[in-house]
Design a protein around this motif. Structure first.
Motif, PDB file in Angstrom:
ATOM      1  N   UNK A  68       0.839  -1.205   0.000  1.00 41.89           N
ATOM      2  CA  UNK A  68       0.000   0.000   0.000  1.00 41.89           C
ATOM      3  C   UNK A  68       0.871   1.251   0.000  1.00 41.89           C
ATOM      4  N   UNK A  69       1.937   1.246   0.811  1.00 36.93           N
ATOM      5  CA  UNK A  69       2.843   2.394   0.855  1.00 36.93           C
ATOM      6  C   UNK A  69       3.537   2.576  -0.488  1.00 36.93           C
ATOM      7  N   UNK A  70       3.944   1.474  -1.113  1.00 34.98           N
ATOM      8  CA  UNK A  70       4.590   1.563  -2.421  1.00 34.98           C
ATOM      9  C   UNK A  70       3.635   2.165  -3.450  1.00 34.98           C
ATOM     10  N   UNK A  71       2.363   1.782  -3.401  1.00 38.50           N
ATOM     11  CA  UNK A  71       1.367   2.331  -4.327  1.00 38.50           C
ATOM     12  C   UNK A  71       1.222   3.830  -4.119  1.00 38.50           C
ATOM     13  N   UNK A  72       1.134   4.253  -2.863  1.00 43.30           N
ATOM     14  CA  UNK A  72       1.013   5.681  -2.556  1.00 43.30           C
ATOM     15  C   UNK A  72       2.247   6.431  -3.041  1.00 43.30           C
ATOM     16  N   UNK A  73       3.424   5.868  -2.774  1.00 43.76           N
ATOM     17  CA  UNK A  73       4.667   6.527  -3.183  1.00 43.76           C
ATOM     18  C   UNK A  73       4.790   6.599  -4.705  1.00 43.76           C
ATOM     19  N   UNK A  74       4.352   5.563  -5.396  1.00 41.78           N
ATOM     20  CA  UNK A  74       4.400   5.600  -6.864  1.00 41.78           C
ATOM     21  C   UNK A  74       3.479   6.676  -7.414  1.00 41.78           C
ATOM     22  N   UNK A  75       2.295   6.841  -6.816  1.00 43.31           N
ATOM     23  CA  UNK A  75       1.376   7.897  -7.259  1.00 43.31           C
ATOM     24  C   UNK A  75       1.982   9.274  -6.979  1.00 43.31           C
ATOM     25  N   UNK A  76       2.562   9.436  -5.770  1.00 42.42           N
ATOM     26  CA  UNK A  76       3.196  10.712  -5.428  1.00 42.42           C
ATOM     27  C   UNK A  76       4.336  11.007  -6.392  1.00 42.42           C
ATOM     28  N   UNK A  77       5.121   9.982  -6.701  1.00 44.73           N
ATOM     29  CA  UNK A  77       6.243  10.147  -7.617  1.00 44.73           C
ATOM     30  C   UNK A  77       5.753  10.604  -8.984  1.00 44.73           C
ATOM     31  N   UNK A  78       4.688   9.984  -9.475  1.00 45.98           N
ATOM     32  CA  UNK A  78       4.131  10.371 -10.777  1.00 45.98           C
ATOM     33  C   UNK A  78       3.640  11.818 -10.732  1.00 45.98           C
ATOM     34  N   UNK A  79       2.988  12.208  -9.628  1.00 46.23           N
ATOM     35  CA  UNK A  79       2.518  13.587  -9.488  1.00 46.23           C
ATOM     36  C   UNK A  79       3.698  14.555  -9.456  1.00 46.23           C
ATOM     37  N   UNK A  80       4.754  14.166  -8.734  1.00 46.21           N
ATOM     38  CA  UNK A  80       5.935  15.032  -8.663  1.00 46.21           C
ATOM     39  C   UNK A  80       6.618  15.168 -10.019  1.00 46.21           C
ATOM     40  N   UNK A  81       6.647  14.078 -10.786  1.00 42.51           N
ATOM     41  CA  UNK A  81       7.229  14.160 -12.127  1.00 42.51           C
ATOM     42  C   UNK A  81       6.447  15.119 -13.007  1.00 42.51           C
ATOM     43  N   UNK A  82       5.117  15.043 -12.932  1.00 41.00           N
ATOM     44  CA  UNK A  82       4.278  15.948 -13.720  1.00 41.00           C
ATOM     45  C   UNK A  82       4.512  17.389 -13.282  1.00 41.00           C
ATOM     46  N   UNK A  83       4.531  17.603 -11.952  1.00 44.24           N
ATOM     47  CA  UNK A  83       4.752  18.957 -11.432  1.00 44.24           C
ATOM     48  C   UNK A  83       6.143  19.467 -11.820  1.00 44.24           C
ATOM     49  N   UNK A  84       7.142  18.583 -11.749  1.00 46.72           N
ATOM     50  CA  UNK A  84       8.499  18.977 -12.101  1.00 46.72           C
ATOM     51  C   UNK A  84       8.591  19.347 -13.573  1.00 46.72           C
ATOM     52  N   UNK A  85       7.992  18.527 -14.440  1.00 47.19           N
ATOM     53  CA  UNK A  85       7.992  18.840 -15.877  1.00 47.19           C
ATOM     54  C   UNK A  85       7.324  20.182 -16.136  1.00 47.19           C
ATOM     55  N   UNK A  86       6.207  20.429 -15.457  1.00 51.45           N
ATOM     56  CA  UNK A  86       5.521  21.719 -15.606  1.00 51.45           C
ATOM     57  C   UNK A  86       6.390  22.866 -15.126  1.00 51.45           C
ATOM     58  N   UNK A  87       7.074  22.669 -13.993  1.00 56.90           N
ATOM     59  CA  UNK A  87       7.939  23.720 -13.452  1.00 56.90           C
ATOM     60  C   UNK A  87       9.116  23.989 -14.386  1.00 56.90           C
ATOM     61  N   UNK A  88       9.656  22.930 -14.981  1.00 49.08           N
ATOM     62  CA  UNK A  88      10.774  23.107 -15.921  1.00 49.08           C
ATOM     63  C   UNK A  88      10.307  23.901 -17.134  1.00 49.08           C
ATOM     64  N   UNK A  89       9.127  23.571 -17.650  1.00 48.83           N
ATOM     65  CA  UNK A  89       8.600  24.297 -18.815  1.00 48.83           C
ATOM     66  C   UNK A  89       8.364  25.769 -18.477  1.00 48.83           C
ATOM     67  N   UNK A  90       7.785  26.033 -17.309  1.00 47.28           N
ATOM     68  CA  UNK A  90       7.544  27.427 -16.902  1.00 47.28           C
ATOM     69  C   UNK A  90       8.872  28.142 -16.717  1.00 47.28           C
ATOM     70  N   UNK A  91       9.835  27.460 -16.098  1.00 47.10           N
ATOM     71  CA  UNK A  91      11.147  28.075 -15.876  1.00 47.10           C
ATOM     72  C   UNK A  91      11.826  28.404 -17.207  1.00 47.10           C
TER      73      UNK A  91
END
Length: 167
Positions: A68-91
């Motif tokens: 269950x923790x791995x599933x939560x962490x994988x979802x968080x990781x995917x969200x962080x990747x999306x947010x990071x990609x968005x931040x890189x594009x804005x930057x």
């Protein structure tokens, strides 16, 4: 003499019965002792089995929690990747802009090398850009640009003097 022989045979028979009884008692004792040892060993095995089952159950629960923790962490990781990609594009996009002082003294971000008249007319909020966000300022009134978060900034529209009509 016959009586002595019968008497000897009777005594021998009694002795044989005593020996048989002694052997039977000894065998019963040995059987009982072996049975006690086997029962004790079986009890120890059962206790060990219960402990193994408890440990197994704890491992099953721990494994479920880990999954269950791995599933939560994988979802968080995917969200962080999306947010990071968005931040890189804005930057990367914000690097195309530089601080600019409008005709009315407002500090905004303006495109360094506009590629079209549309880009020439775009102003970004300098405060938002400092926070890594790209907020396009909207014309609020004739003299003001507005950021939804930081409020009004003086526009680049020059003051024409006292003859300007205000609507």
């Amino acid at each position: 003499m016959m009586s002595a022989i019968f008497s000897g045979i009777g005594a021998l028979k009694t002795r044989i019965d005593v020996v048989k009884t002694s052997v039977a008692v000894r065998d019963d004792d040995m059987i009982a002792s072996a049975l006690r040892e086997m029962t004790d060993r079986l009890f120890d095995i059962q206790q060990a089995s219960v402990l193994v089952q408890q440990d197994n159950l704890a491992l099953i629960v721990q494994n479920k929690q880990s999954v269950e923790l791995q599933t939560v962490l994988e979802k968080k990781y995917a969200q962080l990747l999306v947010a990071f990609d968005g931040a890189v594009k804005v930057s990367e996009d914000l690097h195309r802009y530089a601080l600019y002082t409008t005709a009315r003294g407002g500090i905004v971000m303006h495109c360094k090398n506009p590629k079209s008249p549309v880009e020439e007319a775009i102003y970004l909020c300098a405060s938002c850009a400092g926070e890594g966000k790209k907020t396009i300022l909207q014309l609020d009134t004739y003299l003001w640009l507005r950021c939804p978060q930081h409020g009004k900034v003086g526009s680049d529209i020059p003051d024409s003097g006292p003859n300007v009509m205000m609507f």
